[in-house]
Design a protein around this motif. Structure first.
Motif, PDB file in Angstrom:
ATOM      1  N   ARG A  26     -14.365  18.133 -14.764  1.00  0.00           N
ATOM      2  CA  ARG A  26     -14.915  19.150 -13.864  1.00  0.00           C
ATOM      3  C   ARG A  26     -14.856  18.675 -12.415  1.00  0.00           C
ATOM      4  NH1 ARG A  26     -20.949  21.152 -13.008  1.00  0.00           N
ATOM      5  NH2 ARG A  26     -20.470  23.050 -11.881  1.00  0.00           N
ATOM      6  N   ARG A  53     -12.659  16.577 -11.133  1.00  0.00           N
ATOM      7  CA  ARG A  53     -11.253  16.629 -10.701  1.00  0.00           C
ATOM      8  C   ARG A  53     -10.835  18.066 -10.396  1.00  0.00           C
ATOM      9  NH1 ARG A  53      -9.176  12.545 -15.181  1.00  0.00           N
ATOM     10  NH2 ARG A  53      -9.696  10.617 -14.104  1.00  0.00           N
ATOM     11  N   ALA A  54     -11.293  18.996 -11.198  1.00  0.00           N
ATOM     12  CA  ALA A  54     -10.956  20.390 -10.970  1.00  0.00           C
ATOM     13  C   ALA A  54     -11.552  20.890  -9.652  1.00  0.00           C
ATOM     14  CB  ALA A  54     -11.438  21.251 -12.130  1.00  0.00           C
ATOM     15  N   LEU A  57     -12.107  19.002  -7.041  1.00  0.00           N
ATOM     16  CA  LEU A  57     -11.456  18.308  -5.941  1.00  0.00           C
ATOM     17  C   LEU A  57     -10.035  18.808  -5.665  1.00  0.00           C
ATOM     18  CD1 LEU A  57     -12.603  14.634  -6.526  1.00  0.00           C
ATOM     19  CD2 LEU A  57     -13.335  16.190  -4.732  1.00  0.00           C
ATOM     20  N   GLU A  58      -9.434  19.469  -6.616  1.00  0.00           N
ATOM     21  CA  GLU A  58      -8.081  19.973  -6.411  1.00  0.00           C
ATOM     22  C   GLU A  58      -8.078  21.067  -5.343  1.00  0.00           C
ATOM     23  OE1 GLU A  58      -6.319  21.357  -9.972  1.00  0.00           O
ATOM     24  OE2 GLU A  58      -6.343  19.391 -10.928  1.00  0.00           O
ATOM     25  N   ALA A  59      -7.058  21.012  -4.498  1.00  0.00           N
ATOM     26  CA  ALA A  59      -6.950  22.017  -3.442  1.00  0.00           C
ATOM     27  C   ALA A  59      -6.507  23.341  -4.059  1.00  0.00           C
ATOM     28  CB  ALA A  59      -5.943  21.568  -2.399  1.00  0.00           C
ATOM     29  N   PRO A  60      -7.127  24.428  -3.658  1.00  0.00           N
ATOM     30  CA  PRO A  60      -6.694  25.729  -4.181  1.00  0.00           C
ATOM     31  C   PRO A  60      -5.292  26.055  -3.663  1.00  0.00           C
ATOM     32  CG  PRO A  60      -8.330  26.029  -2.470  1.00  0.00           C
ATOM     33  CD  PRO A  60      -8.234  24.555  -2.731  1.00  0.00           C
ATOM     34  N   GLN A  61      -4.480  26.622  -4.524  1.00  0.00           N
ATOM     35  CA  GLN A  61      -3.119  26.967  -4.137  1.00  0.00           C
ATOM     36  C   GLN A  61      -3.122  28.301  -3.400  1.00  0.00           C
ATOM     37  OE1 GLN A  61      -0.587  26.908  -7.511  1.00  0.00           O
ATOM     38  NE2 GLN A  61      -0.865  24.733  -7.909  1.00  0.00           N
TER      39      GLN A  61
END
Length: 56
Positions: A3, A5-6, A8-12
């Motif tokens: 959760r 990591r999800a 922290l990922e940049a939205p596309q």
């Protein structure tokens, strides 16, 4: 952990189509305007004025 990591990922970002569509419409309109002007314009004459008056 997954959760975090999800989160922290940049939205596309999605690519927008409106600027491309607007440019294509503007180009098409200007091409049609230019074609109309070329069709409606009077024909060009390439003869010299002196030939009509008999000047040599």
């Amino acid at each position: 952990m997954a959760r975090a990591r999800a989160l922290l990922e940049a939205p596309q970002r999605r690519e927008r189509i409106w600027p491309v569509l607007g440019a294509a419409c503007l180009l098409a309109a200007s091409a049609l305007t230019f074609a109309t002007a070329m069709i409606l314009a009077p024909p060009l004459t390439s003869e010299h004025v002196g030939h009509e008056r008999g000047v040599k």
